[in-house]
Design an enzyme around this catalytic site. Structure first.
Site, mmCIF file in Angstrom:
data_model
loop_
_atom_site.group_PDB
_atom_site.id
_atom_site.type_symbol
_atom_site.label_atom_id
_atom_site.label_comp_id
_atom_site.label_asym_id
_atom_site.label_seq_id
_atom_site.Cartn_x
_atom_site.Cartn_y
_atom_site.Cartn_z
ATOM 1 N N HIS A 94 -9.711 59.058 81.691
ATOM 2 C CA HIS A 94 -9.965 59.485 80.311
ATOM 3 C C HIS A 94 -11.346 60.116 80.203
ATOM 4 O O HIS A 94 -12.350 59.461 80.453
ATOM 5 C CB HIS A 94 -9.876 58.269 79.366
ATOM 6 N N TYR A 110 -10.208 54.353 68.749
ATOM 7 C CA TYR A 110 -10.963 53.302 68.043
ATOM 8 C C TYR A 110 -10.959 53.717 66.578
ATOM 9 O O TYR A 110 -11.375 54.828 66.246
ATOM 10 C CB TYR A 110 -12.406 53.237 68.539
ATOM 11 N N PRO A 161 -14.570 41.562 73.598
ATOM 12 C CA PRO A 161 -13.877 42.630 74.342
ATOM 13 C C PRO A 161 -14.106 44.038 73.780
ATOM 14 O O PRO A 161 -13.716 45.009 74.385
ATOM 15 C CB PRO A 161 -12.405 42.240 74.219
ATOM 16 N N LYS A 188 -16.581 45.152 78.544
ATOM 17 C CA LYS A 188 -17.611 44.921 79.569
ATOM 18 C C LYS A 188 -17.274 43.758 80.499
ATOM 19 O O LYS A 188 -17.816 43.680 81.606
ATOM 20 C CB LYS A 188 -18.961 44.640 78.895
ATOM 21 N N TYR A 201 -21.594 53.133 77.054
ATOM 22 C CA TYR A 201 -20.138 52.900 77.027
ATOM 23 C C TYR A 201 -19.543 52.972 78.440
ATOM 24 O O TYR A 201 -18.715 52.144 78.811
ATOM 25 C CB TYR A 201 -19.480 53.943 76.117
HETATM 26 P P1 FAS Z 1 -11.332 35.160 85.373
HETATM 27 O O1 FAS Z 1 -11.284 34.209 84.203
HETATM 28 O O2 FAS Z 1 -10.509 36.393 85.352
HETATM 29 O O3 FAS Z 1 -10.889 34.381 86.702
HETATM 30 C C1 FAS Z 1 -11.259 33.035 86.908
HETATM 31 C C2 FAS Z 1 -10.243 32.412 87.857
HETATM 32 O O4 FAS Z 1 -10.656 31.071 88.136
HETATM 33 C C3 FAS Z 1 -8.853 32.333 87.240
HETATM 34 O O5 FAS Z 1 -7.894 32.829 88.131
HETATM 35 C C4 FAS Z 1 -8.668 30.836 86.971
HETATM 36 O O6 FAS Z 1 -7.331 30.426 87.126
HETATM 37 C C5 FAS Z 1 -9.542 30.226 88.048
HETATM 38 N N1 FAS Z 1 -10.025 28.881 87.723
HETATM 39 C C6 FAS Z 1 -10.421 28.406 86.519
HETATM 40 N N2 FAS Z 1 -10.815 27.118 86.634
HETATM 41 C C7 FAS Z 1 -10.661 26.788 87.957
HETATM 42 C C8 FAS Z 1 -10.898 25.607 88.703
HETATM 43 N N3 FAS Z 1 -11.372 24.514 88.117
HETATM 44 N N4 FAS Z 1 -10.635 25.621 90.025
HETATM 45 C C9 FAS Z 1 -10.163 26.737 90.637
HETATM 46 N N5 FAS Z 1 -9.903 27.906 89.980
HETATM 47 C C10 FAS Z 1 -10.159 27.907 88.656
HETATM 48 N N6 FAS Z 1 -12.493 42.197 79.490
HETATM 49 C C11 FAS Z 1 -12.608 43.541 79.332
HETATM 50 O O7 FAS Z 1 -13.500 44.128 79.957
HETATM 51 N N7 FAS Z 1 -11.729 44.245 78.513
HETATM 52 C C12 FAS Z 1 -10.720 43.623 77.835
HETATM 53 O O8 FAS Z 1 -9.956 44.260 77.120
HETATM 54 C C13 FAS Z 1 -10.543 42.220 77.986
HETATM 55 N N8 FAS Z 1 -9.502 41.575 77.381
HETATM 56 C C14 FAS Z 1 -9.357 40.214 77.557
HETATM 57 C C15 FAS Z 1 -8.276 39.525 76.962
HETATM 58 C C16 FAS Z 1 -8.121 38.139 77.150
HETATM 59 C C17 FAS Z 1 -6.955 37.411 76.502
HETATM 60 C C18 FAS Z 1 -9.056 37.421 77.935
HETATM 61 C C19 FAS Z 1 -8.924 35.913 78.101
HETATM 62 C C20 FAS Z 1 -10.122 38.097 78.536
HETATM 63 C C21 FAS Z 1 -10.268 39.492 78.369
HETATM 64 N N9 FAS Z 1 -11.308 40.206 78.988
HETATM 65 C C22 FAS Z 1 -11.467 41.550 78.834
HETATM 66 C C23 FAS Z 1 -12.278 39.524 79.807
HETATM 67 C C24 FAS Z 1 -11.703 39.359 81.196
HETATM 68 O O9 FAS Z 1 -11.132 40.547 81.634
HETATM 69 C C25 FAS Z 1 -12.797 38.828 82.100
HETATM 70 O O10 FAS Z 1 -14.034 39.471 81.891
HETATM 71 C C26 FAS Z 1 -12.436 38.912 83.573
HETATM 72 O O11 FAS Z 1 -11.226 38.260 83.747
HETATM 73 C C27 FAS Z 1 -13.580 38.283 84.372
HETATM 74 O O12 FAS Z 1 -13.122 38.031 85.653
HETATM 75 P P2 FAS Z 1 -13.543 36.670 86.436
HETATM 76 O O13 FAS Z 1 -14.993 36.457 86.265
HETATM 77 O O14 FAS Z 1 -12.947 36.797 87.777
HETATM 78 O O15 FAS Z 1 -12.868 35.485 85.601
HETATM 79 C C1 PHB Z 2 -8.137 47.460 76.650
HETATM 80 O O1 PHB Z 2 -7.316 48.364 76.921
HETATM 81 O O2 PHB Z 2 -7.896 46.246 76.866
HETATM 82 C C2 PHB Z 2 -9.460 47.848 76.032
HETATM 83 C C3 PHB Z 2 -9.876 49.168 76.132
HETATM 84 C C4 PHB Z 2 -11.092 49.535 75.570
HETATM 85 C C5 PHB Z 2 -11.857 48.587 74.905
HETATM 86 C C6 PHB Z 2 -11.423 47.253 74.799
HETATM 87 C C7 PHB Z 2 -10.214 46.885 75.369
HETATM 88 O O3 PHB Z 2 -13.049 48.962 74.341
#
Ligand code: FAS
Ligand code: PHB
Length: 408
Positions: free
Chosen positions: A75, A203, A294, A298, A386
């Site tokens: 994009h 957005y 979110p 980031k 961004y």
């Molecule tokens: P993660 O949370 O992805 O991974 C942690 C891992 O550790 C998981 O697999 C978990 O099962 C495991 N774990 C937990 N406890 C444990 C234990 N006690 N023992 C062993 N393993 C364990 N970020 C964006 O940038 N854009 C978005 O749009 C966005 N949307 C999101 C929507 C939702 C619903 C959520 C919850 C998060 C969102 N995020 C978004 C944030 C997300 O993407 C995180 O920043 C990203 O997963 C970070 O990755 P990790 O640090 O690897 O953590």
């Molecule tokens: C997403 O697609 O999950 C998304 C994209 C852009 C954003 C936030 C979330 O700024």
């Protein structure tokens, strides 16, 4: 009981843990990954979608971006809608960098596929995971899998287990400060089996609230809607979600299509930063160290940046006996984390009208959004944050010279 010996024990097989382990292996450093969920769950878990250029470069440099480069959506910009107007902000025109849409679960699949089959270093379905010995030279991770007690003895532990993991909780509270902010907003997120209604992200800021039309593929939409953090789930039946989405996206009646809702989540908009991001032989990475709202996408991008910095510090230790980068990991990462928090906070307050917003607030918000849409220095500075280029650039030399003492 079974004892395993490795150089780095990684707790958590999300993007941060898998990328860290991949990089360590690529440079001859041994690691064992302990994950509480199943592989199938990890590969199904839909979360982030927007990748910065820096993240794509990391994945390309690690040989992990072949499918991303084939299937990811590039994009050059996005739409910004407000006051019934549509503006397009092109990050490529402004600063020469696009963003990429490629689901987090696809990144996880690529990371898992890159591991040698049956190499025995990744343990799924781990139960009762416990970290010990982090103030000594021989920390360990204990867990139960398939009814067997396993202990992983390591030189270092990387806590990549997200916000609700055990790593951050293993640091004595007297040695850690967790800064946090709960925004008064939540998002409802829909994954919809229908083509995105626009070719780029939209957005949209409306007096009724914020909406974001994103996507995962040309056939799957990702839609978000601002709600009040005090709302109950029952306040938002599907009918109201769809109506509000299309109204806030300024979509005329005839084009208000729907689609099969494949998944619905409620995402609280909150921020946390744990300081320091290391204690003894334990290092916190990604969501284990910080959570971002979110809004500015980031979370995943900063998590992979952390993992890359820690990987190179550990490689320097094991390959060249360098202690500096490892001792300085937290100090190196926190300025970038706070810069991402600052931009995420600014964008969250800009895009989300508060419940008590007045006409004054709407007009001031319109002035800010208009400034953003003008291709001037504000737009360049915005694009720089961004796409994340601002975090990758060495800190600019301050043009404000430190004053020798405060002049009267
Ligand atoms: P993660 O949370 O992805 O991974 C942690 C891992 O550790 C998981 O697999 C978990 O099962 C495991 N774990 C937990 N406890 C444990 C234990 N006690 N023992 C062993 N393993 C364990 N970020 C964006 O940038 N854009 C978005 O749009 C966005 N949307 C999101 C929507 C939702 C619903 C959520 C919850 C998060 C969102 N995020 C978004 C944030 C997300 O993407 C995180 O920043 C990203 O997963 C970070 O990755 P990790 O640090 O690897 O953590
Ligand atoms: C997403 O697609 O999950 C998304 C994209 C852009 C954003 C936030 C979330 O700024």
């Amino acid at each position: 009981m079974r004892t395993l010996r490795t150089q780095v024990a990684v707790v958590g097989a999300g993007p941060a843990g898998l990328y860290l382990s991949h990089e360590l292996r690529a440079h001859g450093v041994d690691s064992v990954v302990v994950e509480r969920c199943s592989r199938e769950h990890l590969e199904r878990r839909v979360r982030a979608g927007l990748l910065e250029e820096g993240t794509v470069r990391l994945l390309r440099g690690s040989g992990l971006a072949d499918r991303l480069d084939r299937q990811g959506l590039v994009h050059d910009g996005f739409q910004l809608r407000f006051d019934d107007t549509v503006q397009r902000i092109s990050t490529t025109s402004l600063i020469g960098e696009p963003t990429y849409i490629y689901g987090q679960q696809e990144v996880v699949k690529d990371l898992l596929a890159a591991r040698p089959p049956d190499d025995g270093s990744l343990h799924f379905d781990a139960r009762d995971v416990q970290i010990a010995g982090i103030t000594g030279d021989h920390p360990s991770v204990a867990f139960t899998a398939d009814g067997e007690q396993v202990v992983v003895e390591a030189d270092f532990i990387a806590g990549c287990d997200g916000h609700h993991g055990v790593s951050r909780a293993s640091i004595p509270t007297a040695s850690l400060v967790v800064h946090s902010r709960r925004y008064p907003f939540d998002w409802i997120g829909l994954l919809v089996g229908a083509a995105p209604f626009a070719s780029e992200l939209v957005y949209s800021v409306h007096a009724r609230g914020f909406a974001l039309a994103s996507m995962r593929t040309p056939e799957v939409s990702r839609l978000y809607l601002q709600t009040d953090a005090r709302d109950e789930q029952s306040d938002w039946p599907h009918e109201r979600i769809w109506d509000e989405l299309w109204q806030r996206l300024y979509v005329e009646e005839g084009r208000r299509t729907r689609g099969a809702v494949l998944e619905q989540v409620r995402v609280p908009l909150r921020a946390t930063v744990a300081e320091p991001m290391q204690f003894g032989r334990l290092f916190l990475v990604g969501d284990a160290a910080h959570i971002f709202p979110p809004t500015a996408a980031k979370g995943l991008n900063v998590a992979l940046e952390d993992a890359s910095v820690l990987a190179h510090a550990l490689i320097g230790w094991f390959r060249r006996g360098e202690a500096g980068p490892l001792e300085g990991y937290s100090a190196a990462r926190l300025p970038a984390v706070w810069r991402a928090q600052d931009f995420s906070a600014w964008l969250t307050w800009l895009f989300h009208p508060a419940a008590d917003a007045t006409a004054f607030d709407h007009r001031r918000r319109t002035a800010s959004l208009t400034r953003l849409a003008e291709a001037g220095s504000s737009a360049v500075a915005f694009a720089d944050e961004y796409v994340g280029r601002s975090r990758r650039r060495p800190p600019a030399r301050s043009y404000v010279h430190e004053l020798d003492g405060m002049e009267a």
